[in-house]
Structures are given as C-alpha cells and as structure tokens.
Enzyme design. Structure first.
Site, PDB file in Angstrom:
ATOM      1  N   SER A 159       0.838  -1.194   0.000  1.00  0.00           N
ATOM      2  CA  SER A 159       0.000   0.000   0.000  1.00  0.00           C
ATOM      3  C   SER A 159       0.880   1.254   0.000  1.00  0.00           C
ATOM      4  O   SER A 159       1.809   1.332  -0.793  1.00  0.00           O
ATOM      5  CB  SER A 159      -0.950  -0.058   1.204  1.00  0.00           C
ATOM      6  OG  SER A 159      -2.034   0.796   1.018  1.00  0.00           O
ATOM      7  N   ASP A 412      -8.334  -5.584  -5.778  1.00  0.00           N
ATOM      8  CA  ASP A 412      -7.980  -4.564  -4.793  1.00  0.00           C
ATOM      9  C   ASP A 412      -8.414  -3.206  -5.335  1.00  0.00           C
ATOM     10  O   ASP A 412      -7.985  -2.813  -6.423  1.00  0.00           O
ATOM     11  CB  ASP A 412      -6.469  -4.592  -4.590  1.00  0.00           C
ATOM     12  CG  ASP A 412      -5.976  -3.499  -3.660  1.00  0.00           C
ATOM     13  OD1 ASP A 412      -6.809  -2.749  -3.130  1.00  0.00           O
ATOM     14  OD2 ASP A 412      -4.750  -3.407  -3.484  1.00  0.00           O
ATOM     15  N   HIS A 437      -6.011  -6.658  -1.207  1.00  0.00           N
ATOM     16  CA  HIS A 437      -4.924  -5.713  -0.940  1.00  0.00           C
ATOM     17  C   HIS A 437      -3.674  -6.436  -0.399  1.00  0.00           C
ATOM     18  O   HIS A 437      -3.746  -7.116   0.611  1.00  0.00           O
ATOM     19  CB  HIS A 437      -5.458  -4.693   0.073  1.00  0.00           C
ATOM     20  CG  HIS A 437      -4.721  -3.403   0.104  1.00  0.00           C
ATOM     21  ND1 HIS A 437      -4.308  -2.737  -1.027  1.00  0.00           N
ATOM     22  CD2 HIS A 437      -4.324  -2.625   1.141  1.00  0.00           C
ATOM     23  CE1 HIS A 437      -3.698  -1.622  -0.681  1.00  0.00           C
ATOM     24  NE2 HIS A 437      -3.686  -1.533   0.631  1.00  0.00           N
TER      25      HIS A 437
END
Lengths: 469, 469
Positions: A159, A412, A437
């Site tokens: 991320s 995601d 994710h």
C-alpha cells in the site's frame, strides 16, 4: 454535494486491529535529522525500527520494510512473507517506522499540533529517513564502505508502504538494490488516474463476492438513510439499529454516518482475504461475501427492516468478535495516525476520488479546488501541492528507474492506481487474479490459491535476480 | 597550521570576467517555490533563466544547462558547445540560474544575511528548481502530458554545474533524458577522494606547461614570502612589488596573501586553455606557460628580485588587459556569489583539500573537525553535513543510474575527484589528454586539438543514442 470522505486511509487502521504477535522482533531507535534537506535545522529525533537477526547469516541480504501510515508493529505482524522467505535467503529482517506515526514523533505529542511542527511530515523526509537508517544498519551489520551489491538491502512495502519502497528504489538506488512494491497505487494521483476508478473497483468486489442484489441494496441504502434521516424518529431508529454510541442529531451527523459507511465498504473490499484476518479489524474469510449474505431482497420495500439488516451486516466489520458495546462514527477523528495521514493526504498525497453512476456509492464529485477548500476549512491545512507526486516521482515516466516489482490484486480497489503492466525489463508487474490488498505480503496460508503462490514465486525470482544468486 | 584557503571556488568567478556577449539569449523569470520539500513554506521567488529558440525546430530536443555558483550569463557565454551543436539537433537552448546566485535571490539582497534566509541554499533545492523549470518549459514548448522521450531535455553542465547535471539525471531521470557532465568532480568529497590529489594535479599542470624550475620556484616563493614578511620593510616591499591596494600589515594579511596566491595558481591551472579566454578573467593562451616563462632561476638567490619577478608573472592573471590599478587580496570577500559558495562549501559540498610534499604548495593539513571549526569561526556556519554528498547521491555506488557522460580534462585539477572510467553501459567516461577544465563545453575553436574534438564527438554520439536519432 458531499465533499467529505476525501481522506480514506490507504490502510484504515483501527487500533484494536492487532491481537496477536506472531513474529518476534527487537525494538530499536535511531537518531535521524528532523530535516534532511536543510542545513540550518539541526535537531534530531528518535525513529523506531524493528529488527530480527534470527535468519541472518553472513553473506545474506537485508529485507527492509518501509513503514506506512501507522505504528510499524502492525505492518511487521501482517507481512509474514518477509519472515517466510528470510531463511532461504539468510536475510536480516527490518521494519522501519514512518516519521510522525506510531512512536516516531519528531516533537513528541506536539508533533501534530502546529504547521511549524508538521512541516517535516513529507514523503521526501520519510524516504531520506529510510536511506539514512539503511546506511546506519549497513555499517552495523555489514561493515563500512561496502557497495550496494556486497551488502544488499531489498525494500518491501504494501500500500503506501509499497509506494515508499518503490520511491526509495527510484530516488536512492544506491540504498536498496530493488523493491517489492505490493498494492502500491503510485498513480492514484491527479492527472494519472480518473477519480471514478476507485469506487468502481470497490463495487466490482461486491459484485464478484456478494449475491447479485448486494450492490443494488447498498445503492438503495443511501436513499433510505437519507429519507429516514429527515425525521427525529428516523434518526433515532438508525442510531439504535446500528448501535451508534451517540444518537444522530443533525445533517452533519448523517453526513459523517455516510462517510463511515462508505469507509466500511471500502475496508471490507480491501480486506477481502480468503481466510480470517486481524489486519484492519478482526474479520472472517471473504468478509464481503459474509456481509452481503446478511442482506436479502426480502425486505426491499420495508425500510426499517432493511436498516435493521444493514445493522446486522455491519457487525461483520464493526464487531466480529462481539466485544464492542457501540459504534462511534467519529471514533478515529482523534487518532494521531489519522491526523497525520489526513495531513499527508491534503498536502502531497492527493488522491482524486469520486463516485459515479457506475458504482454503488452515493454521488460524490471531485475537483481539486473543492478538495483544497475542504482541507482548509476542515483541517486548516493551507498548503496543497497538486502536482507533487508527478514532480517528485515522474508520474508515468518511470522507465529509467530499475529493479521494482509492482504487484496488485486485481480486485484490490487500490489497483486502479497501480502499475499493472511491465514498464521495462527491470520494472515489472505481477497481477493477482481475484486478489485483495497486498495479500501476497502476508504469511503463507494453506488456503492460498495459485495466484497468490505465483506472485510470491515472482517476487522470489526477482530478488534472486537482483542478488544474482 | 593554515586552515584557510578551504573555500576554493570550483569556478572562481571574478566579476570583470565577461567582456563580450557572443550568444544572444532572451532573459526570463519563473516563480519557483522557496522550499520544494516542505508543505508549510509557501513563498515563491523569481528564478532567472536564459533561452534561445533560434535553432529550435518542432521535434527537436531541449538542451538545458544547469547553472553553477555564479550569474548564469557567464556560463551561457562560455558554453558555446551547446550553441554549436544546437542547429544539427534543432534544439532549444536554455540556461537556468542556480538559486542564491546572480539575480535568482529568494529574499533579494537579504538572501545571504541570516541562517533563516540561507536555509534554502542546498543542492536538493537547486535540483528541484531545475526539474520544476523544465516541467514548465516542457509544457510551454512541447505541450502537456508528453513523456520524456517525446519532449526530451538533455542536461549540460561544467564543474559544479556538471555535478548538478549528473545529479539531476540521477534524481529526476523523468526530467532529463541524459546528462553531459563536464569536469564534474562528484567524488571530490570526504571518504571518496584523498585530500592531497587536488594540489598534486595543479602542480602537474605547472610541471607539464612551465619550465622545469617553475614549481621549484613557486615552492621557494612561500619561504621567501614568509621570511620577508617578518619585517615591516619586507611587508612594504611585497605590497609595492605586487601592486597591492593596501599594504600588508600583519600575519593575518600575509595569510590572506598566501591564499590569494594559491588561488591564482589554481585558477591558472583551471584556465590553462589553448587560446585566450575571458572566463575567470582575461587570460592569454596557456597562461600557466606564460606565467612560468616570467620566472627564471637567475634570481634564485636574490629574494627581492624573485619577489619582483613574481609580481610581473602574477600580472598575467591579475592584470592581463593592463587596466587594473592595484590588487585587492580581499577583493571578493564581499562578493555575494562567493558568500553563497562558501556557505555551500561549509554545509554540503565539503571538499577535503590538503597540501603535501608531493605538490608545490605550502603545507596545509586537512581534517574534517578543523574544517568544521573554521566554518564556525570564520563564517559562523554551524551546520555541516560531512556525509551529505554520499547520502544524497550514493558516492561510488552510481551504477544503477543511467545516461550520463562524465568528461574530464586529465590536467584539470578537479579531475582528481571526477569519474574517469566507465561505470556501466550508460554511465560512461571520456578523458581528454592534456585537457583543462571543461574545455570541450566551450565553443569550437580552430586551435582545438583532436582530444577536445573527440570528446565533443563522444558527447554528440551519446546524445544521439539517448534521442535515438
């Protein structure tokens, strides 16, 4: 027009998210300059990092996780992949905390209180921290004056942490030999990704995992809430059906409720892992499916029943362990990590996010000017740099960098701003069909499917290539 | 021990250095952020750049010179190579001024007066300026949203400007497609180059171009000056023989004199071009030879005569045009460009420089601690970052960058800190036998030898490779 809900955490951290510590690391601190880019500001502060020498054998590399927008231990406990592969590489494992998060506060509890103290909360400073800490650890664990090839560090991140891993390699290729950038939406910024794609992706997760009507009911939900909120009785009914800690009182509360609900949908999609997790909050396997299973069309025409069943469904996210008394829809507003992230989201990491008829959310337009105004009125943040990410990291023009793997789960929501194709021989992409994710950064699990397993193999092959082993 | 003379300008600018304007450029200004790395400091200032569209044809690249430690027009007038090759590439030609030099003063004439105003004088800020201006000019001259390949900018620079050209490509490879870094001593910093090499190189120029005894006499000169300075009559004799504007009074004046003399030797070596130049100051062709020719061994044992003849020789450098009344050995101390450069030399660009028995200078030791103390006592500059250049630009570990040509004249004293060997397929070196300081960046001259001509061919081939033409 709604202009709130602009500050979705890339990883929306909920504090009770960690219950167990699977991996043991030593906690250390290193003095780093408050300002790497000025020669006048000479103060330093303690940056936290976690380290495990358990698998390190002389000659082995160092795996270094570039910390995200939260306390570093959360990421250490949810990035089992590094520990899983450390033995085969004889690797040192390090997690460095991002400045202004967790315990790495330049000015202690005053860090977030004034623009003067917040001025050093930038991606450039964070990257310089990582390079600085890495040089220090290189000396400690490998000896001085070694080249990057004889004391190789590999960056990892998921991320925002994945963006930082990629950017670290881009800006400091003498610091890390390569970067595994998992679910790193480096293009989720103005002029790079259309504002509607994020919510479309969230919607597609609900379409893929929920029953057919799930997104339809979520769409209807917005209208029901809005209609019901027009009366005091309605506000009270929603408040009690959804176990809100404080009864809804006015339009502002309702707006907040809608944002809270939006974020839950987003986080359900982000966390739609194939086994139970405790990353954002304790959740069952495939939480989107479990959530949608609670909603049936049978109460389509019964607003009250629908609201009640939404309440049951929401507990999947808000209270899966059954230990929570009530839901505070403002609960994280005082969380310093969220304050810091909102600051970054307003000043540098500006992510255009709008809702259109293509998705299941209520309509939200996005314009940079509105966004900037919101930052000013809501957070008193005056300075926004619309083009920061392009100026600092090149936007689409990244082909002259090297040794980066961008991995994305194709379900995601953040993959909409990710690098999904090979850019060059050394900047390559691996896409995980149906993946959520940064799933492959997590530890091995017996239920992992082939897509996840292959992504991990892809990473291992890249690391071997970089290390030339 | 002498600890002065630490702040040799890479290019020691003398203000009367430009007499003619060979190339015509338009002068423009662009508002740039005072601080590219903070989101709190929102002020901007006007950065100057010079531009020539004369040779630009649609489809052609832009050649952009990254300005040094002085007014940009000096570099524009002394970098004829860009103009010479612009027609064949249909290139736009741009020279960007370095912040805090020339007219590009963030806080006007207050820019250099306080640490608070000086804090933005850093290489990182300068590089960010260049990237910022380039993006602006890319939009103006090429259109928006183009990639670096469809609107290619090539960086050029000599000396410190060459370092900046290389560093710009290293840190912003999406801004410039490649860099011609001429005489760029990117390794003339602590832990990278031994402190003695610079003076050794200067000495070797005098050995190569002067008569045999020249360096011997220069060596003896230090002793003679020191001995003669012990008496008032001696001080007066030197002062008048060397046309000093103010008579020498004390030991401090003598120390300053020795530094002034050292700098002249250095600048003679740096400017030892094969034709008359006006870059640092008006000079004949091969000024080192002309200087040495004035010194003969016949007055070896006659101190007064030797001092007198040194006086005649020095006029080659100080008064070649015969228009100067006297020599002010403190003349540049108030020059704002020198103040700015000393600041950079103390804070980031720390160049270890010592004299040993291998060279013709008087003994000067170098230690970082002494250096830092000197910065503090002499300039009140407290903050020095010993490892800045390695931390920011990787030291020897540059093989993961790309598209840089490092060119060095092998008799250029600064080549001792330069990149003299190929680092990779795309980071390559071209060495100019007997070449002085960034000679090949100057305009074509009928007297250019094959070494210089070949270096230019090398540059042109590299640029063609980068442009794929």
């Amino acid at each position: 027009m709604h202009i709130t809900n602009l500050f979705i955490l890339l990883v929306f951290l909920v504090n009770y998210g960690i219950c167990t510590s699977r991996y043991t690391l030593e906690t250390n601190y290193i003095e780093v300059p408050v300002d790497h880019f000025s020669t006048v500001e000479t103060r330093t502060f303690k940056l936290r990092y976690l380290i495990s020498t358990k698998y390190h054998v002389k000659g082995g590399p160092a795996f270094v996780y570039t910390g995200n927008e939260g306390p570093i231990d959360i990421f250490a406990q949810n990035s089992g992949f590094l520990f899983d592969i450390a033995p085969r590489f004889n690797a040192l494992v390090i997690f460095i905390e991002h400045r202004y998060y967790g315990q790495s506060l330049p000015f202690g509890n005053k860090s977030l209180t004034s623009p003067e103290n917040l001025r050093y909360l930038t991606t450039s400073q964070a990257l310089a921290d990582y390079a600085y800490v890495i040089e220090d650890l290189r000396k400690t664990y490998f000896g001085t004056m070694l080249t990057i090839d004889t004391s190789p560090f590999i960056a990892f991140g998921g991320s925002y942490g994945g963006m930082l891993a990629a950017w670290l390699r881009m800006k400091y290729p003498y610091s890390v030999l390569g970067a595994i950038a998992s679910s790193a939406p480096i293009w989720y910024f103005p002029d790079l990704t259309p504002c509607g794609t994020f919510y479309e992706k969230v919607t597609s997760v609900f379409e893929r995992y929920g029953k057919e009507e799930c997104t339809k009911m979520i769409k209807i939900g917005w209208d029901i809430i809005n209609k019901m909120s027009k009366t005091k009785a309605g506000l009270k009914f929603i408040s009690s059906s959804w176990s809100l800690c404080k009864n809804l009182q006015n339009a502002q509360d309702v707006e907040r409720l809608l944002d809270w609900l939006s974020n839950i949908y987003i986080n359900l999609a982000l966390s739609n892992y194939h086994y139970p997790t405790e990353f954002l909050t304790p959740l069952p396997a495939y939480p989107v499916k479990v959530f949608c299973d609670k909603l049936t069309t049978s109460y389509f025409n019964d607003s009250k029943s629908l609201i009640e069943h939404f309440g049951y469904a929401l507990e999947i996210y808000t209270n899966y362990t059954g230990t929570k008394q009530c839901n505070n829809i403002n609960s994280t507003i005082e969380d310093p990590n969220e304050v810091a992230w909102n600051y970054q989201s307003c000043t540098e990491l500006i992510r255009p996010t709008c809702s259109t008829e293509k998705d299941m959310f209520f309509t939200k337009t996005w314009s940079y000017d509105e966004f900037a105004k919101c930052c000013l009125t809501r957070y008193n943040i005056k300075s926004q740099r619309r083009n920061w990410v392009i100026n600092a990291f090149g936007g689409f023009n990244i082909k002259y960098f090297s040794n980066i793997v961008f991995s994305n789960g194709l379900l995601d929501p953040l993959s909409s701003g990710g690098v999904l194709r090979n850019i060059s021989d050394t900047i390559v992409a691996v896409n995980i069909t149906d993946g959520p994710h940064h799933v492959e950064l997590r530890n091995y699990d017996p239920s992992d499917n082939n897509y996840v397993i292959n992504a991990r193999k892809f990473h291992i092959a890249a690391i071997k290539r970089w290390l030339d082993v």
